[in-house]
Design a protein around this motif. Structure first.
Motif, PDB file in Angstrom:
ATOM      1  N   GLY A  30       0.939  -1.261  -0.018  1.00 52.82           N
ATOM      2  CA  GLY A  30       0.156  -0.011   0.013  1.00 52.82           C
ATOM      3  C   GLY A  30       1.032   1.337   0.116  1.00 52.82           C
ATOM      4  N   LYS A  46       2.201   1.348  -3.696  1.00 56.89           N
ATOM      5  CA  LYS A  46       1.242   2.084  -4.333  1.00 56.89           C
ATOM      6  C   LYS A  46       0.993   3.448  -4.303  1.00 56.89           C
ATOM      7  N   PHE A  54      -4.686  -4.401  -2.829  1.00 56.81           N
ATOM      8  CA  PHE A  54      -4.492  -4.071  -1.608  1.00 56.81           C
ATOM      9  C   PHE A  54      -5.425  -2.836  -1.137  1.00 56.81           C
ATOM     10  N   ASP A  55      -6.341  -3.348  -0.457  1.00 58.16           N
ATOM     11  CA  ASP A  55      -7.164  -2.433   0.112  1.00 58.16           C
ATOM     12  C   ASP A  55      -7.296  -2.441   1.714  1.00 58.16           C
ATOM     13  N   SER A  56      -8.528  -2.606   2.398  1.00 60.13           N
ATOM     14  CA  SER A  56      -8.528  -2.533   3.708  1.00 60.13           C
ATOM     15  C   SER A  56      -9.820  -3.295   4.153  1.00 60.13           C
ATOM     16  N   TYR A  65      -6.197   1.839   6.855  1.00 63.28           N
ATOM     17  CA  TYR A  65      -6.072   2.241   5.497  1.00 63.28           C
ATOM     18  C   TYR A  65      -5.650   4.100   5.359  1.00 63.28           C
ATOM     19  N   ARG A 120      -1.758   2.068   4.583  1.00 67.78           N
ATOM     20  CA  ARG A 120      -2.505   2.193   3.498  1.00 67.78           C
ATOM     21  C   ARG A 120      -3.352   0.929   3.289  1.00 67.78           C
ATOM     22  N   GLY A 121      -3.607   0.122   4.166  1.00 63.41           N
ATOM     23  CA  GLY A 121      -4.238  -1.252   4.074  1.00 63.41           C
ATOM     24  C   GLY A 121      -4.152  -2.165   4.938  1.00 63.41           C
ATOM     25  N   SER A 167      -2.273  -8.037   1.094  1.00 63.98           N
ATOM     26  CA  SER A 167      -2.322  -8.093  -0.341  1.00 63.98           C
ATOM     27  C   SER A 167      -3.088  -9.437  -0.754  1.00 63.98           C
TER      28      SER A 167
END
Length: 492
Positions: A273, A276, A300-302, A416, A422-423, A426
């Motif tokens: 993250g 990114k 890669f979010d959360s 996040y 940032r998350g 992966s």
């Protein structure tokens, strides 16, 4: 005394500027890399850690629980599997097996229990879905689920209107569970038949109130107290802003506090993250095209975890977790009954609060989960706002069966919105499925300088080919990066 203190600080400053190896990030992969270096008699290293604490995405919170207390994990929590799991191998005598005697209970938004057999059937269907597509063409979790669900579960109950309605409403809950398991905002982007491989054995091993931080202690003391990692310099609140890597001589690192560090080699462990968001600014020269493409394609979010502590335990001892299923009418009413908070496409943030687990080793603590694209907005809410919203949902679902009280401690995660993460972890996307080279290989490929020397090595769960998204994958990736560096140093 002041003169002595100044001398010590000056010595540390000089030490920080002339290291053989700098490890960026003191999470599981960074600590693992350091222990492997120590194992090979390499001790000329320091850590640069952006947070004020050690652990990265392992973050155990201490809470009082009656006359005693224990740790609850805001990040990594369970140990998944035993066979071939480095975390289990190091911690097997410290872990407790999952509560097999406890049960999952599923509630409808009208406050009634959903039939146990129906709930079990749907949850097992979801768990075994991946097996049906193993070795087949890449497919998203959403497409695979809807394709099979329509032809099996919904088809089975087409003559039973009550079960058909509940099974239909259950789809959104399953979507939330997929998003929770993969840390994804959108289940249509999750590659169902990915490269992840489960370690055989109990998937719900827990620390029974010790917290995952206990594993870090075990890892740092692996070679005895005289070599514990706390003796090595860890510079906290040092956010790396620039890595100049392709020059003759040492790698140069510049931090947010205008400090410059130099090293022969760097092991870079922050999340994908962070890459990114910052890779174009972080590295000079820019990263190779194959690595840039991999950074863009990896998921890669959360997801958002909320620790909830109550004055009294109001749920049954045999409950393992609660799952919530909204019917469409109740979901549509949320905006009228509870107008506060973010919405997306007409849906309230509260409809993504879909599950609560009991906390191992803690008698009065539940752990709730939010998922989906509203997570970044939910993280920005005030604690009191989150507490009120969560209490509203819990009472709506469980108030008819239990005397639900308001939690007096609420601790939400902010993975996040925290720029150092940032998350959460992966996942492989459908977009990444047809690459000629597996995406984790490109992410883990070291940077070689003009002389062909590996000067920046990459570690972190996102670089592991089969155990990405796990702590044991992060640990193994740290070992792998250190081993590669040791091999080079021994061959010099």
């Amino acid at each position: 005394m002041k003169l002595l203190l100044c001398c010590i600080l000056l010595c540390l400053e000089l030490l920080a500027k002339a290291e053989k190896i700098i490890i960026v990030g003191a999470g599981a992969s960074g600590i693992a890399a350091a222990t492997r270096l120590i194992e090979n008699n390499i001790t000329d290293f320091i850590f640069l850690e952006a947070e004020k604490r050690l652990g990265g995405r392992i973050h155990s919170i201490y809470l009082l629980d009656g006359n005693s207390g224990g740790h609850v994990d805001l990040g990594g929590e369970y140990v998944g599997g035993e066979e071939g799991n480095v975390v289990f191998n190091l911690s097997k005598n410290e872990l407790k097996h999952g509560d097999l005697g406890k049960r999952t209970t599923t509630f409808y938004s009208d406050g009634k229990l959903i039939d146990v057999e129906l709930s079990k059937e749907i949850l097992l269907f979801k768990e075994h879905l991946r097996d049906e597509f193993e070795g087949k063409q890449p497919i998203s979790a959403a497409d695979a689920f809807l394709e099979r669900y329509n032809s099996t579960i919904l088809s089975k109950y087409k003559e039973n209107p009550e079960y058909l309605q509940k099974a239909t409403d259950f789809i959104e809950t399953c979507e939330n569970i997929f998003r929770f398991r993969h840390g994804a905002f959108d289940w249509s982007k999750i590659l169902l038949n990915d490269h992840y491989r489960i370690c055989k054995g109990d998937q719900n091993l827990n620390w029974n109130g010790k917290g995952y931080r206990h594993f870090l202690d075990l890892l740092m003391r692996k070679f005895g107290d005289e070599h514990r990692l706390r003796l090595y310099p860890i510079f906290y609140s040092e956010t790396v802003m620039k890595i100049m890597w392709n020059k003759a001589g040492k790698v140069e690192i510049f931090t947010e506090r205008d400090k410059k560090y130099e090293a022969d080699h760097v092991i870079f462990t922050p999340s994908v993250g962070v890459l990114k968001e910052n890779h174009e600014k972080l590295f000079e020269p820019n990263l190779p095209a194959n690595k840039v493409n991999a950074i863009k394609e990896i998921g890669f979010d959360s997801a958002m975890k909320v620790i909830l502590q109550f004055n009294e335990k109001w749920w049954d001892d045999e409950v393992l977790d609660f799952i919530f299923v909204w019917n469409k009418e109740d979901e549509a009413k949320i905006s009228k009954e509870y107008q506060f908070g973010p919405k997306k496409e007409g849906k309230s943030w509260l409809s993504t609060f879909h599950r609560m687990f009991t906390a191992p080793g803690m008698s009065k603590v539940l752990i709730g989960w939010f998922t989906g694209p509203l997570v970044p907005e939910i993280e920005k809410l005030k604690i009191e706002e989150i507490k009120n919203g969560v209490h509203y949902v819990i009472k709506k679902f469980l108030g008819k069966k239990y005397n639900v009280t308001e939690p007096y401690i609420v601790i939400p995660s902010t993975w996040y919105t925290n720029p150092n993460f940032r998350g959460v972890y992966s996942y492989e996307t459908v977009e990444s499925a047809n690459r000629t080279k597996q995406i984790q290989e490109d992410l883990g490929e070291p940077l070689l300088n003009k002389d062909g020397i590996p000067v920046v090595l990459f570690a972190g769960e996102h670089t592991h080919k089969t155990h990405f998204s796990s702590v044991h994958g992060a640990v193994e990736s740290g070992y792998n990066a250190a081993d590669e560096l040791v091999k080079y140093l021994n061959e010099k």
